[in-house]
Design an enzyme around this catalytic site. Structure first.
Site, PDB file in Angstrom:
ATOM      1  N   SER A 159       0.837  -1.193   0.000  1.00  0.00           N
ATOM      2  CA  SER A 159       0.000   0.000   0.000  1.00  0.00           C
ATOM      3  C   SER A 159       0.883   1.259   0.000  1.00  0.00           C
ATOM      4  O   SER A 159       1.697   1.430  -0.893  1.00  0.00           O
ATOM      5  CB  SER A 159      -0.964  -0.042   1.186  1.00  0.00           C
ATOM      6  OG  SER A 159      -1.951   0.958   1.076  1.00  0.00           O
ATOM      7  N   ASP A 211      -9.595  -2.874  -6.783  1.00  0.00           N
ATOM      8  CA  ASP A 211      -9.101  -2.197  -5.584  1.00  0.00           C
ATOM      9  C   ASP A 211      -9.574  -0.744  -5.591  1.00  0.00           C
ATOM     10  O   ASP A 211      -9.139   0.043  -6.434  1.00  0.00           O
ATOM     11  CB  ASP A 211      -7.573  -2.275  -5.559  1.00  0.00           C
ATOM     12  CG  ASP A 211      -6.957  -1.623  -4.328  1.00  0.00           C
ATOM     13  OD1 ASP A 211      -7.679  -0.998  -3.534  1.00  0.00           O
ATOM     14  OD2 ASP A 211      -5.716  -1.735  -4.178  1.00  0.00           O
ATOM     15  N   HIS A 219      -8.009  -4.529  -1.834  1.00  0.00           N
ATOM     16  CA  HIS A 219      -6.804  -3.841  -1.353  1.00  0.00           C
ATOM     17  C   HIS A 219      -6.162  -4.671  -0.255  1.00  0.00           C
ATOM     18  O   HIS A 219      -6.725  -4.839   0.831  1.00  0.00           O
ATOM     19  CB  HIS A 219      -7.179  -2.455  -0.821  1.00  0.00           C
ATOM     20  CG  HIS A 219      -5.990  -1.608  -0.465  1.00  0.00           C
ATOM     21  ND1 HIS A 219      -5.138  -1.088  -1.429  1.00  0.00           N
ATOM     22  CD2 HIS A 219      -5.498  -1.195   0.720  1.00  0.00           C
ATOM     23  CE1 HIS A 219      -4.202  -0.383  -0.841  1.00  0.00           C
ATOM     24  NE2 HIS A 219      -4.387  -0.443   0.468  1.00  0.00           N
TER      25      HIS A 219
END
Length: 411
Positions: free
Chosen positions: A220, A346, A375
């Site tokens: 991320s 996502d 995600h």
């Protein structure tokens, strides 16, 4: 016609005949409920196998890199079967932290000083019991970068360490400033665009083990930070390669997606409160530079970045910060092999913002794009407690780099 198509045709016809015969008994027949359940189950299975379970899209312009991945990291070419009852992106994103297990990891903490007088918390998993690499000086090392407010305690980090442990590798987790329980010594935290702390950590780890093979994996925001570092340094880095998971490629598109009503309700507001919580403990230090009451009133990540992050790092506007933080702008300058895994569903990194064309212009870059996964989700199996698809990509790619990397470094 492929054999599988024939098989499905025969199966569908046989089931149709069976269901018709059951329904002909009428609703007076006791088997009608079972028939309906079977019918729904078959229809759902057909939909799942035809529309959900798919091979990922592998985007890479370098044939040698592609062949390397196909041979030593075959998971990126195999069909990904998401958990059949929670394949949708938002559901996977929400459930993963609660469903996946948390392997036990014993860390050794180290605090290192920075040039501006701050400190960074590193959590080491030394793996001194490694039978494959008993010599610590040459034991392969993986630097792990968690997400926006994540630390070494995140389940996805613990799983990466567990995978590395089985291979005999050492791991070190880079916790962003002020996140992992340590005090802020200066009124400064972190952001996706500023790579100074990451550069200090990479230099520190490499100086401790200059003979050890060294690579990094970012998740991320950790992946965004790592990409921005790689775009800045090119080939001038001690890292052999990098793995990136669920990075937000274009911050403008990411925040816009997260501000859609449902996404704001499910993710944006919670993320904002996590950011506020992460700095509230350091309020006394940060009040020297910021109107903390105003920062605490933010209701979106964009508002938080406008009042806090962009100001802290000296940007004229939030747009300037988001432009600098977007890895899609730096991808063309990456100078070492990088594997990037994203799911096209996502909401943190919308499919249309993934820089497919830019990736094709850099021989060092390979994108792996799954149709599902959300995600940092990538759940698979009926009850996805342990290994995810992301974990398997991580394990195979890291092992491929450390044990067969010479086959791609001459690219």
């Amino acid at each position: 016609r492929p054999p599988c198509a024939m098989d499905w045709q025969v199966l569908t016809r046989e089931l149709s005949l069976y269901l018709e015969s059951q329904v002909r008994v009428g609703f007076l027949g006791s088997g009608v409920g079972l028939s309906l359940v079977l019918g729904f189950g078959v229809a759902y299975a057909c939909y799942y196998l035809n529309s959900i379970a798919k091979k990922p899209q592998l985007v890479a312009s370098n044939d040698r890199f592609c062949r390397f991945l196909e041979e030593y990291c075959p998971v990126v070419t195999e069909t990904y079967y998401p958990t059949i009852w929670c394949w949708e992106g938002r559901v996977q994103t929400l459930l993963r932290p609660f469903i996946t297990s948390r392997p036990q990891v014993q860390y050794r903490n180290e605090l290192i000083k920075t040039a501006d007088g701050g400190q960074i918390s590193l959590d080491w998993f030394d793996n001194n019991d490694s039978s494959y690499y008993p010599d610590a000086s040459t034991r392969p090392t993986v630097l792990l970068l968690p997400g926006l407010t994540g630390t070494s305690k995140e389940s996805y980090i613990l799983h990466m360490i567990h995978q590395s442990e089985t291979l005999g590798y050492r791991c070190v987790v880079f916790n962003n400033r002020g996140i992992a329980g340590e005090e802020l010594l200066t009124p400064r935290t972190y952001c996706a665009a500023n790579t100074e702390d990451l550069e200090a950590v990479i230099h520190h780890v490499h100086s401790l083990y200059p003979s050890a093979p060294f690579m990094a994996a970012g998740v991320s925001m950790g992946g965004m930070l790592l990409l921005n570092y790689l775009g800045k340094t090119g080939r001038d880095t001690p890292l052999m390669a990098a793995a990136i998971f669920s990075a937000g490629w274009n911050v403008f598109e990411s925040v816009e997606s997260l501000e859609k009503p449902l996404n704001w309700l499910l993710f944006n507001y919670y993320l904002t409160t996590c950011l506020q919580s992460s700095i509230s403990r350091h309020r006394q230090m940060l009040e020297k530079l910021f109107d903390m009451d105003l920062v605490m009133k933010a209701r979106t990540v964009r508002e938080f970045d406008k009042q806090f992050t962009s100001v802290m790092f000296g940007y004229r506007s939030i747009d300037d910060y988001y432009e600098d933080a977007s890895p899609c702008r730096k991808l063309k300058s990456v100078g070492i092999p990088v594997l990037c895994l994203n799911s096209v569903d996502d909401v943190f990194s919308p499919a249309h913002a993934i820089p497919v064309e830019t990736a094709k212009q850099n021989a060092n870059v390979a994108l792996v794009l799954t149709s599902c996964g959300g995600h940092i989700g990538f759940l698979e199996g009926i009850w996805p407690r342990k290994c995810t698809y992301m974990d398997r990509v991580f394990k195979q790619f890291v092992q491929a780099v450390f044990e067969h990397g010479n086959k791609i470094f001459s690219m």
